[in-house]
Motif scaffolding. Sequence first.
Motif, PDB file in Angstrom:
ATOM      1  N   ASP A  53       1.831   2.149   4.211  1.00  0.00           N
ATOM      2  CA  ASP A  53       3.044   2.835   4.660  1.00  0.00           C
ATOM      3  C   ASP A  53       4.282   1.961   4.510  1.00  0.00           C
ATOM      4  OD1 ASP A  53       1.402   4.929   5.364  1.00  0.00           O
ATOM      5  OD2 ASP A  53       1.204   4.274   7.446  1.00  0.00           O
ATOM      6  N   VAL A  54       4.098   0.655   4.524  1.00  0.00           N
ATOM      7  CA  VAL A  54       5.209  -0.289   4.491  1.00  0.00           C
ATOM      8  C   VAL A  54       5.349  -0.951   3.125  1.00  0.00           C
ATOM      9  CG1 VAL A  54       6.120  -2.368   5.597  1.00  0.00           C
ATOM     10  CG2 VAL A  54       4.747  -0.784   6.916  1.00  0.00           C
ATOM     11  N   LEU A  55       4.253  -1.058   2.419  1.00  0.00           N
ATOM     12  CA  LEU A  55       4.187  -1.881   1.219  1.00  0.00           C
ATOM     13  C   LEU A  55       3.837  -1.028   0.004  1.00  0.00           C
ATOM     14  CD1 LEU A  55       4.262  -4.984   0.663  1.00  0.00           C
ATOM     15  CD2 LEU A  55       1.800  -4.958   0.881  1.00  0.00           C
ATOM     16  N   SER A  56       4.515  -1.291  -1.093  1.00  0.00           N
ATOM     17  CA  SER A  56       4.134  -0.683  -2.368  1.00  0.00           C
ATOM     18  C   SER A  56       3.514  -1.776  -3.229  1.00  0.00           C
ATOM     19  CB  SER A  56       5.354  -0.079  -3.058  1.00  0.00           C
ATOM     20  OG  SER A  56       6.294  -1.085  -3.357  1.00  0.00           O
ATOM     21  N   TRP A  57       2.855  -1.390  -4.302  1.00  0.00           N
ATOM     22  CA  TRP A  57       2.272  -2.383  -5.189  1.00  0.00           C
ATOM     23  C   TRP A  57       2.306  -1.875  -6.611  1.00  0.00           C
ATOM     24  CZ3 TRP A  57      -0.509  -0.117  -1.203  1.00  0.00           C
ATOM     25  CH2 TRP A  57      -1.427   0.855  -1.558  1.00  0.00           C
ATOM     26  N   GLY A  58       2.214  -2.816  -7.524  1.00  0.00           N
ATOM     27  CA  GLY A  58       2.270  -2.446  -8.920  1.00  0.00           C
ATOM     28  C   GLY A  58       1.569  -3.461  -9.797  1.00  0.00           C
ATOM     29  N   ILE A  59       1.330  -3.034 -11.024  1.00  0.00           N
ATOM     30  CA  ILE A  59       0.679  -3.880 -12.023  1.00  0.00           C
ATOM     31  C   ILE A  59       1.447  -3.741 -13.328  1.00  0.00           C
ATOM     32  CG2 ILE A  59      -1.599  -3.631 -10.958  1.00  0.00           C
ATOM     33  CD1 ILE A  59      -2.293  -1.697 -13.261  1.00  0.00           C
ATOM     34  N   SER A  82      -4.305   5.136  -7.467  1.00  0.00           N
ATOM     35  CA  SER A  82      -3.495   6.347  -7.296  1.00  0.00           C
ATOM     36  C   SER A  82      -2.106   6.053  -6.727  1.00  0.00           C
ATOM     37  CB  SER A  82      -4.225   7.344  -6.392  1.00  0.00           C
ATOM     38  OG  SER A  82      -4.306   6.845  -5.071  1.00  0.00           O
ATOM     39  N   ARG A  83      -1.944   4.961  -5.997  1.00  0.00           N
ATOM     40  CA  ARG A  83      -0.665   4.648  -5.359  1.00  0.00           C
ATOM     41  C   ARG A  83       0.140   3.566  -6.082  1.00  0.00           C
ATOM     42  NH1 ARG A  83       0.232   5.809  -0.011  1.00  0.00           N
ATOM     43  NH2 ARG A  83      -1.283   7.160   0.958  1.00  0.00           N
ATOM     44  N   MET A  84      -0.403   2.994  -7.134  1.00  0.00           N
ATOM     45  CA  MET A  84       0.277   1.854  -7.763  1.00  0.00           C
ATOM     46  C   MET A  84       1.424   2.295  -8.662  1.00  0.00           C
ATOM     47  SD  MET A  84      -2.321   0.605 -10.670  1.00  0.00           S
ATOM     48  CE  MET A  84      -2.697   1.636 -12.065  1.00  0.00           C
ATOM     49  N   GLN A  85       2.328   1.360  -8.870  1.00  0.00           N
ATOM     50  CA  GLN A  85       3.437   1.552  -9.799  1.00  0.00           C
ATOM     51  C   GLN A  85       3.136   0.740 -11.055  1.00  0.00           C
ATOM     52  OE1 GLN A  85       6.948   0.199  -7.813  1.00  0.00           O
ATOM     53  NE2 GLN A  85       6.702   1.598  -6.095  1.00  0.00           N
ATOM     54  N   ARG A 102       8.302  -6.220   0.485  1.00  0.00           N
ATOM     55  CA  ARG A 102       8.141  -4.771   0.401  1.00  0.00           C
ATOM     56  C   ARG A 102       7.252  -4.338  -0.758  1.00  0.00           C
ATOM     57  NH1 ARG A 102      13.828  -2.637  -0.238  1.00  0.00           N
ATOM     58  NH2 ARG A 102      14.153  -4.621  -1.263  1.00  0.00           N
ATOM     59  N   HIS A 103       6.792  -5.280  -1.565  1.00  0.00           N
ATOM     60  CA  HIS A 103       6.034  -4.941  -2.767  1.00  0.00           C
ATOM     61  C   HIS A 103       5.020  -6.046  -3.045  1.00  0.00           C
ATOM     62  CE1 HIS A 103       5.558  -2.679  -6.505  1.00  0.00           C
ATOM     63  NE2 HIS A 103       5.534  -3.827  -7.162  1.00  0.00           N
ATOM     64  N   ALA A 104       3.868  -5.655  -3.551  1.00  0.00           N
ATOM     65  CA  ALA A 104       2.853  -6.620  -3.987  1.00  0.00           C
ATOM     66  C   ALA A 104       2.666  -6.443  -5.488  1.00  0.00           C
ATOM     67  CB  ALA A 104       1.541  -6.383  -3.256  1.00  0.00           C
TER      68      ALA A 104
END
Length: 136
Positions: A53-59, A82-85, A102-104
């Motif tokens: 809910d607080v953190l987004s993540w991407g590859i 499904s939730r990654m950027q 805010r992002h991993a």
Amino acid sequence: LPMADSGRLIIGTWWIVVLVVVTTYCGNLVAFLTFPKMDKVVASVHDLLERKDVLSWGIPDASYIKTLLMAADDPMLQEVYSRMQLHKELTPAVIQLVRDGRHAYIQSKTRLLYVMKSQFHATNTCDFSLGSEEFM
């Protein structure tokens, strides 16, 4: 001060106890006020999903990690997928999101260590950490 030796011994012992207690209290107070509280670090996939809910993540978009996550059977890894950027490249904006907490950014350990080192040389501060659990 009392005239008897026993009274002087009790008073002297009491002053030593007071001195130790006050010194310990002052030391703990200084340590508490000096060092900032550290945020909870994301160390595993489970931690990542707990903070969704607080953190987004991407590859990176062109990455073997994307292929592995697409083919994963584990429900946790499927949710990560499904939730990654997808990032075309690691831009300063993405680095700032990670720095702000805010992002991993999920990438190979070697690449992340290189990014951490280059950011340390650029800013002279260490704002990043690696998860302790191997991702895949």
